[in-house]
Design a protein around this motif. Structure first.
Motif, PDB file in Angstrom:
ATOM      1  N   ILE A 104      47.457  32.917  40.487  1.00 51.36           N
ATOM      2  CA  ILE A 104      47.607  33.173  39.051  1.00 51.36           C
ATOM      3  C   ILE A 104      48.835  34.079  38.889  1.00 51.36           C
ATOM      4  O   ILE A 104      49.017  35.022  39.679  1.00 51.36           O
ATOM      5  N   VAL A 127      44.998  40.753  32.709  1.00 46.73           N
ATOM      6  CA  VAL A 127      43.996  41.349  33.588  1.00 46.73           C
ATOM      7  C   VAL A 127      44.673  42.442  34.404  1.00 46.73           C
ATOM      8  O   VAL A 127      45.679  42.198  35.071  1.00 46.73           O
ATOM      9  N   SER A 134      36.158  45.884  45.192  1.00 43.42           N
ATOM     10  CA  SER A 134      35.448  44.608  45.241  1.00 43.42           C
ATOM     11  C   SER A 134      34.402  44.581  44.142  1.00 43.42           C
ATOM     12  O   SER A 134      34.209  45.587  43.448  1.00 43.42           O
ATOM     13  N   ALA A 135      33.732  43.444  43.995  1.00 42.05           N
ATOM     14  CA  ALA A 135      32.657  43.273  43.009  1.00 42.05           C
ATOM     15  C   ALA A 135      33.136  43.613  41.594  1.00 42.05           C
ATOM     16  O   ALA A 135      32.366  44.118  40.776  1.00 42.05           O
ATOM     17  N   SER A 136      34.391  43.353  41.325  1.00 43.13           N
ATOM     18  CA  SER A 136      35.012  43.528  40.002  1.00 43.13           C
ATOM     19  C   SER A 136      35.157  44.988  39.562  1.00 43.13           C
ATOM     20  O   SER A 136      35.571  45.245  38.429  1.00 43.13           O
ATOM     21  N   THR A 137      34.843  45.943  40.430  1.00 41.90           N
ATOM     22  CA  THR A 137      34.857  47.349  39.992  1.00 41.90           C
ATOM     23  C   THR A 137      36.234  47.790  39.486  1.00 41.90           C
ATOM     24  O   THR A 137      36.308  48.608  38.582  1.00 41.90           O
ATOM     25  N   VAL A 139      38.655  45.805  38.205  1.00 39.46           N
ATOM     26  CA  VAL A 139      39.273  44.724  37.416  1.00 39.46           C
ATOM     27  C   VAL A 139      38.879  44.929  35.948  1.00 39.46           C
ATOM     28  O   VAL A 139      37.700  45.027  35.641  1.00 39.46           O
ATOM     29  N   GLN A 214      47.702  40.563  35.825  1.00 38.56           N
ATOM     30  CA  GLN A 214      47.619  39.135  36.111  1.00 38.56           C
ATOM     31  C   GLN A 214      47.397  38.419  34.776  1.00 38.56           C
ATOM     32  O   GLN A 214      46.698  38.943  33.905  1.00 38.56           O
ATOM     33  N   ASP A 215      47.990  37.236  34.636  1.00 39.70           N
ATOM     34  CA  ASP A 215      47.725  36.456  33.422  1.00 39.70           C
ATOM     35  C   ASP A 215      46.230  36.216  33.314  1.00 39.70           C
ATOM     36  O   ASP A 215      45.571  35.936  34.323  1.00 39.70           O
ATOM     37  N   PHE A 216      45.712  36.317  32.115  1.00 34.64           N
ATOM     38  CA  PHE A 216      44.276  36.094  31.912  1.00 34.64           C
ATOM     39  C   PHE A 216      44.017  34.601  31.734  1.00 34.64           C
ATOM     40  O   PHE A 216      44.647  33.955  30.890  1.00 34.64           O
ATOM     41  N   LEU A 217      43.118  34.047  32.533  1.00 30.53           N
ATOM     42  CA  LEU A 217      42.734  32.634  32.392  1.00 30.53           C
ATOM     43  C   LEU A 217      41.407  32.574  31.644  1.00 30.53           C
ATOM     44  O   LEU A 217      40.354  32.831  32.238  1.00 30.53           O
ATOM     45  N   ASP A 223      33.517  31.695  38.765  1.00 27.49           N
ATOM     46  CA  ASP A 223      34.601  31.438  39.710  1.00 27.49           C
ATOM     47  C   ASP A 223      34.015  30.704  40.907  1.00 27.49           C
ATOM     48  O   ASP A 223      32.793  30.660  41.085  1.00 27.49           O
ATOM     49  N   ARG A 238      30.010  31.489  41.411  1.00 28.11           N
ATOM     50  CA  ARG A 238      29.448  32.764  40.921  1.00 28.11           C
ATOM     51  C   ARG A 238      29.629  32.821  39.413  1.00 28.11           C
ATOM     52  O   ARG A 238      30.757  32.718  38.915  1.00 28.11           O
ATOM     53  N   ARG A 246      34.136  38.599  34.130  1.00 25.33           N
ATOM     54  CA  ARG A 246      34.182  38.821  35.570  1.00 25.33           C
ATOM     55  C   ARG A 246      32.945  38.266  36.303  1.00 25.33           C
ATOM     56  O   ARG A 246      31.811  38.565  35.933  1.00 25.33           O
ATOM     57  N   SER A 248      32.794  38.125  40.055  1.00 23.17           N
ATOM     58  CA  SER A 248      32.583  38.812  41.328  1.00 23.17           C
ATOM     59  C   SER A 248      31.611  39.978  41.138  1.00 23.17           C
ATOM     60  O   SER A 248      31.784  40.795  40.234  1.00 23.17           O
ATOM     61  N   ASP A 283      38.932  33.186  45.922  1.00 20.29           N
ATOM     62  CA  ASP A 283      38.292  33.113  44.599  1.00 20.29           C
ATOM     63  C   ASP A 283      39.167  32.205  43.745  1.00 20.29           C
ATOM     64  O   ASP A 283      40.348  32.508  43.518  1.00 20.29           O
TER      65      ASP A 283
HETATM   66  N1  LIG Z   1      43.404  36.468  36.005  1.00 22.43           N
HETATM   67  C1  LIG Z   1      42.115  36.313  35.723  1.00 22.43           C
HETATM   68  N2  LIG Z   1      41.718  35.586  34.633  1.00 22.43           N
HETATM   69  C2  LIG Z   1      40.397  35.447  34.351  1.00 22.43           C
HETATM   70  N3  LIG Z   1      39.408  35.983  35.090  1.00 22.43           N
HETATM   71  C3  LIG Z   1      39.753  36.710  36.173  1.00 22.43           C
HETATM   72  C4  LIG Z   1      41.112  36.903  36.549  1.00 22.43           C
HETATM   73  N4  LIG Z   1      41.158  37.651  37.654  1.00 22.43           N
HETATM   74  C5  LIG Z   1      39.886  37.928  37.972  1.00 22.43           C
HETATM   75  N5  LIG Z   1      39.025  37.363  37.102  1.00 22.43           N
HETATM   76  C6  LIG Z   1      37.550  37.477  37.153  1.00 22.43           C
HETATM   77  O1  LIG Z   1      37.233  38.775  37.594  1.00 22.43           O
HETATM   78  C7  LIG Z   1      36.500  38.734  38.832  1.00 22.43           C
HETATM   79  C8  LIG Z   1      36.976  39.842  39.755  1.00 22.43           C
HETATM   80  O2  LIG Z   1      38.353  39.681  40.081  1.00 22.43           O
HETATM   81  P1  LIG Z   1      38.903  39.720  41.567  1.00 22.43           P
HETATM   82  O3  LIG Z   1      40.368  39.706  41.481  1.00 22.43           O
HETATM   83  O4  LIG Z   1      38.271  38.652  42.354  1.00 22.43           O
HETATM   84  O5  LIG Z   1      38.457  41.160  42.045  1.00 22.43           O
HETATM   85  P2  LIG Z   1      37.345  41.675  43.097  1.00 22.43           P
HETATM   86  O6  LIG Z   1      38.151  42.080  44.282  1.00 22.43           O
HETATM   87  O7  LIG Z   1      36.689  42.826  42.455  1.00 22.43           O
HETATM   88  O8  LIG Z   1      36.430  40.530  43.410  1.00 22.43           O
HETATM   89  C9  LIG Z   1      36.710  37.342  39.384  1.00 22.43           C
HETATM   90  O9  LIG Z   1      35.575  36.966  40.129  1.00 22.43           O
HETATM   91  C10 LIG Z   1      36.931  36.500  38.136  1.00 22.43           C
HETATM   92  O10 LIG Z   1      35.692  36.062  37.624  1.00 22.43           O
END
Ligand SMILES: Nc1ncnc2c1ncn2[C@@H]1O[C@H](COP(=O)(O)OP(=O)(O)O)[C@@H](O)[C@H]1O
Ligand SMILES: [Mg+2]
Length: 342
Positions: A104, A127, A134-137, A139, A214-217, A223, A238, A246, A248, A283
């Motif tokens: 992305i 984003v 990890s676990a989206s903490t 993000v 990061q660009d938001f999708l 995911d 997940r 999120r 993760s 992911d």
């Molecule tokens: N650029 C994005 N656009 C949309 N959703 C995202 C993006 N990046 C991450 N996510 C969501 O956030 C979650 C956590 O991001 P990730 O980069 O995998 O971090 P972590 O290391 O905490 O798992 C992902 O599982 C996804 O669902």
């Protein structure tokens, strides 16, 4: 032939030891943090070391030890190609870009002025991520320019704790507790975990001096995590948290292999081979055109996620049903490599 195994609680080493005992493989438990580790490994052919952020001292030195041990001609899991980018989304950006992987779109800045210039012209939401966690903490969604500017201010002043807050997502953690005994089990483990968090937040450097967008999708309710282990691909889905983008760490996992988009498998096999990784989890999300995009990679993941998957695909995308232990597959692959090397 001797296999060295770095022994630690609750990681792959427990089953590696069991595997060696059961199969009469000559092994030795070692401590990679011992100053004499290089000398200790002199009579070994293989080193197995499941290092993770939870042992923050590994973030200080694991990569350096592994690079050195590889120079001794010892086969290492994880080898440097597998792990140098672990828990490092900054490293992953450059690596995936260099390989032409469908990452992305990711922008990183190391000066506040350049970051503010980018924010001025960017489209939101974006984003925001820290390089580790990890676990989206770590993000977050920067919904507006103002919010991005605030994050930028913090990134170049006080910075962020590397492992986030211990009590983040407590509601989700409680919701995914199976029953009362499981709940009390978690409560019992809390002090130990809290100490690990506190320790990791002190040892791993504070996140400061860069900002990652990061660009938001949008529209990804889940995911897809594809994990490559040698020539095998495991897959699961997940689901995102309620009212949250999120996935993760949500704990809401679907192992139905029929739901996995096969395009992800081909990309994951190809990129893992280019990287030279022994194991690698991806992911995946879909962009606005329905095209697969990589959000992040990680060499290690909880073993039970592989076991609970219903099987794996080989490189020809033939499905092999069954429950597999990632630890066994890693050790079998490395022993086979050793045989070929000889
Ligand atoms: N650029 C994005 N656009 C949309 N959703 C995202 C993006 N990046 C991450 N996510 C969501 O956030 C979650 C956590 O991001 P990730 O980069 O995998 O971090 P972590 O290391 O905490 O798992 C992902 O599982 C996804 O669902
Ligand atoms: Mg992730």
């Amino acid at each position: 032939m001797k296999i060295a195994i770095h022994g630690a609680d609750g990681d792959f080493s427990e089953r590696w030891i069991e595997y060696c005992e059961k199969n009469h493989i000559d092994f030795q438990i070692v401590d990679c943090f011992d100053s004499k580790i290089i000398k200790t490994l002199e009579n070994c052919k293989v080193l197995l070391w499941h290092w993770r952020w939870i042992q923050p001292e590994s973030q200080i030195v694991a990569r350096q030890i592994i690079a050195s041990v590889e120079k001794m001609g010892i086969l290492v899991y994880p080898n440097l190609d597998t792990c140098w980018h672990y828990d490092d989304k900054i490293g992953q950006k450059y690596l995936l870009e260099a390989l032409g992987a469908p990452l992305i779109t990711t922008d990183i800045f190391y000066s506040k002025e350049k970051a503010l210039e980018f924010i001025k012209n960017a489209h939101f939401p974006k984003v925001f991520k820290l390089r580790c966690g990890s676990a989206s903490t770590n993000v977050k969604l920067a919904k507006t320019r103002k919010e991005a500017e605030r994050l930028c201010q913090k990134s170049f002043s006080s910075g962020f704790k590397p492992m986030g807050e211990f009590f983040a997502d407590s509601k989700i953690k409680i919701k995914h507790t199976k029953d009362m005994s499981h709940f009390f089990e978690k409560i019992k483990r809390m002090p130990k975990f809290f100490i690990k968090y506190y320790y990791a937040n002190r040892i791993i450097p504070r996140q400061i001096g860069y900002i990652y967008f990061q660009d938001f999708l949008p529209g990804n309710d889940f995911d897809t995590r594809i994990t490559i282990v040698g020539d095998r691909a495991f897959g699961l889905i997940r689901h995102a948290r309620k009212d949250d983008f999120r996935a993760s760490g949500s704990g809401s996992v679907d192992y139905d292999h029929k739901k996995i988009d096969k395009r992800f498998l081909n990309i994951a096999f190809e990129i893992t081979e280019k990287i030279g990784a022994r194991t690698l989890a991806f992911d995946f999300l879909l962009d606005a055109f329905g095209e697969p995009k990589i959000c992040e990679i990680s060499y290690c993941l909880p073993s039970f996620r592989i076991f609970e998957s219903e099987g794996y695909w080989d490189k020809n995308l033939v499905w092999h049903p069954g429950n597999y232990y990632i630890e066994d597959l890693i050790i079998q692959d490395i022993l086979q490599e050793l045989q070929i090397k000889r």
